[in-house]
Design an enzyme around this catalytic site. Structure first.
Site, PDB file in Angstrom:
ATOM      1  N   PHE A 172      13.529  -9.728 -13.227  1.00  0.00           N
ATOM      2  CA  PHE A 172      12.355 -10.200 -12.497  1.00  0.00           C
ATOM      3  C   PHE A 172      12.518 -11.678 -12.211  1.00  0.00           C
ATOM      4  O   PHE A 172      12.920 -12.454 -13.081  1.00  0.00           O
ATOM      5  CB  PHE A 172      11.081  -9.971 -13.308  1.00  0.00           C
ATOM      6  CG  PHE A 172       9.830 -10.420 -12.619  1.00  0.00           C
ATOM      7  CD1 PHE A 172       9.303  -9.686 -11.572  1.00  0.00           C
ATOM      8  CD2 PHE A 172       9.194 -11.600 -13.002  1.00  0.00           C
ATOM      9  CE1 PHE A 172       8.148 -10.099 -10.921  1.00  0.00           C
ATOM     10  CE2 PHE A 172       8.039 -12.020 -12.360  1.00  0.00           C
ATOM     11  CZ  PHE A 172       7.523 -11.262 -11.314  1.00  0.00           C
ATOM     12  N   ARG A 262       9.239   3.538   7.039  1.00  0.00           N
ATOM     13  CA  ARG A 262       7.987   3.853   7.737  1.00  0.00           C
ATOM     14  C   ARG A 262       7.457   2.598   8.411  1.00  0.00           C
ATOM     15  O   ARG A 262       7.993   1.504   8.244  1.00  0.00           O
ATOM     16  CB  ARG A 262       6.940   4.361   6.753  1.00  0.00           C
ATOM     17  CG  ARG A 262       6.682   3.396   5.601  1.00  0.00           C
ATOM     18  CD  ARG A 262       5.577   3.858   4.683  1.00  0.00           C
ATOM     19  NE  ARG A 262       5.516   3.075   3.460  1.00  0.00           N
ATOM     20  CZ  ARG A 262       4.936   1.889   3.332  1.00  0.00           C
ATOM     21  NH1 ARG A 262       4.373   1.325   4.385  1.00  0.00           N
ATOM     22  NH2 ARG A 262       4.918   1.250   2.175  1.00  0.00           N
ATOM     23  N   VAL A 265       1.934  -1.715   7.163  1.00  0.00           N
ATOM     24  CA  VAL A 265       0.571  -2.141   7.465  1.00  0.00           C
ATOM     25  C   VAL A 265       0.589  -3.458   8.253  1.00  0.00           C
ATOM     26  O   VAL A 265      -0.233  -3.680   9.136  1.00  0.00           O
ATOM     27  CB  VAL A 265      -0.240  -2.308   6.166  1.00  0.00           C
ATOM     28  CG1 VAL A 265      -1.634  -2.847   6.450  1.00  0.00           C
ATOM     29  CG2 VAL A 265      -0.334  -0.986   5.416  1.00  0.00           C
TER      30      VAL A 265
END
Length: 422
Positions: A172, A262, A265
């Site tokens: 991370f 895809r 948004v």
């Protein structure tokens, strides 16, 4: 196609034709593939655009569409199968030469292997669901003794939400930026990128504000990140619209996080700076036609921002707040775009995502874009029984000195929350 919960939405009201596909529960409507196929048959639809949620990255749905003679507007099922598996996608991109963070080779067998990998790469690490997406199915672990519990909880969450409990692990990066690149690929071996978006303003790994171009990128770094995305897409023979998501470390190094097969948004941000209708390009590609764009045709101009107005209470850790909208007046004006399904009298239910509206603005430079967005948000008139929204909080972010100076990272919202509590 709409569920019972959405039968009175603005989207359905404006549609020339609509088909009720089931009750409010998504597993019995938007996730119920037989109902979707039957609706397509009833209307004589030749193609289905899956949007950016629910089955938009489901390879089984894409394959069933093909079997039924319906064009799925998206990549082929086999590509979705490979890239939807985040661990497999990570391996494929590493083989293609893209930089990936140190981590596990494929899915983890259990907490023991997770601990061994974490010891090797060093804490902090992040556990991710192999089938995850949308910022869900993740857990940051900062000490080895936290790993067993985090593994158990994240695996249970992944099993419940995605139906797949497999996890992988990678290092991370603290104080990072989240950068993503929009790519279009046809079925004839051509690919172009439409520039990058900075999506660093997030809560719970889910985006609140997006902008293009990324304000912290040098021209050289921008070229390298965008070139990496195109390289990765061509390496797997991608077809359709894809988003390559990267983490940008404070050192200036970037690493691939995941690939979304895809529409995003935040795609209007890219549309505003490029003038390219991404949905139209998806339809062209799905029809089997070659790209009409060359890379030199893509000339981004100005700066665009998108703010997600959600029915959530920022003071209560962005808890969703369902309720009846008694007032809903979105902003308008030149270079302001609002995508919404809401209107006065609409009940914002608990069944789906809490997004009320996407507010997008464009301006010649970032300072003017920030001012225009703040003005647009100030013009929102939203009221309702029990409703709270993120409008006020978004304006606080826009005014934050770190955001205004483009020094913010993915930890900005959490830091603001700590100061508010303190």
């Amino acid at each position: 196609m709409h569920s019972t919960a959405d039968r009175d939405s603005a989207v359905v009201r404006f549609a020339d034709e609509s088909v009720h596909i089931g009750p409010s529960a998504s597993r019995r409507s938007y996730l119920h593939i037989p109902s979707l196929i039957e609706a397509a048959r009833q209307t004589g639809a030749e193609a289905i655009h899956p949007g950016y949620g629910f089955l938009s990255e489901d390879p089984d749905f894409a394959e069933i569409c093909q079997v039924n003679g319906i064009t799925f507007i998206g990549p082929p099922a086999e590509l979705m199968q490979q890239l939807g598996d985040k661990a497999m996608a990570r391996t494929l991109m590493a083989q293609a030469g893209l930089p990936v963070l140190p981590g596990s080779d494929g899915a983890l067998t259990g907490p023991g292997e997770a601990e061994a990998v974490a010891r090797q790469v060093g804490c902090p690490v992040i556990l991710k669901a192999v089938a995850g997406g949308g910022g869900r199915g993740m857990a940051v672990v900062r000490a080895l003794d936290e790993l067993p519990r985090a593994f158990t909880e994240t695996r249970a969450h992944a099993r419940t939400v995605f139906g797949d409990e497999r996890l992988y692990l990678e290092r991370f990066v603290d104080d990072a930026r989240h950068i993503e690149v929009q790519v279009l690929c046809d079925g004839h071996g051509s690919a172009v990128h439409l520039g990058e978006r900075d999506c660093s303003v997030q809560r719970r790994h889910q985006k609140l504000i997006e902008e293009s171009p990324g304000p912290s990128l040098t021209p050289e770094l921008r070229e390298a990140v965008c070139a990496a995305a195109v390289k990765g897409a061509l390496a797997v023979g991608y077809v359709g619209a894809a988003t390559f998501e990267f983490v940008l470390a404070p050192s200036g190094e970037f690493y691939l996080m995941e690939i979304n097969c895809r529409l995003q948004v935040e795609h209007p941000v890219t549309e505003m700076v490029t003038g390219i209708d991404i949905v139209r390009e998806q339809l062209t590609i799905a029809a089997g036609l070659p790209l009409t764009l060359r890379q030199e045709d893509v000339q981004p101009r100005g700066v665009a921002l998108e703010c997600r107005v959600n029915a959530e209470d920022p003071a209560r850790d962005f808890t969703p707040t369902p309720g009846l909208l008694t007032e809903f007046v979105p902003p308008g004006g030149q270079f302001v775009r609002v995508d919404t399904h809401a209107y006065p009298g609409w009940y914002v239910g608990p069944d789906y995502d809490s997004l009320l509206a996407k507010t997008v603005v464009w301006a010649p430079d970032r300072a003017q874009a920030l001012a225009r967005m703040d003005r647009a948000l100030s013009e929102f008139r939203i009221d309702g029984t029990g409703l709270r929204t993120t409008v006020g909080f978004l304006r606080q972010v826009l005014a934050h000195p770190d955001f205004r100076s483009a020094q913010h990272t993915t930890g900005l919202v959490e830091a603001m929350g700590r100061r508010r509590v303190g």
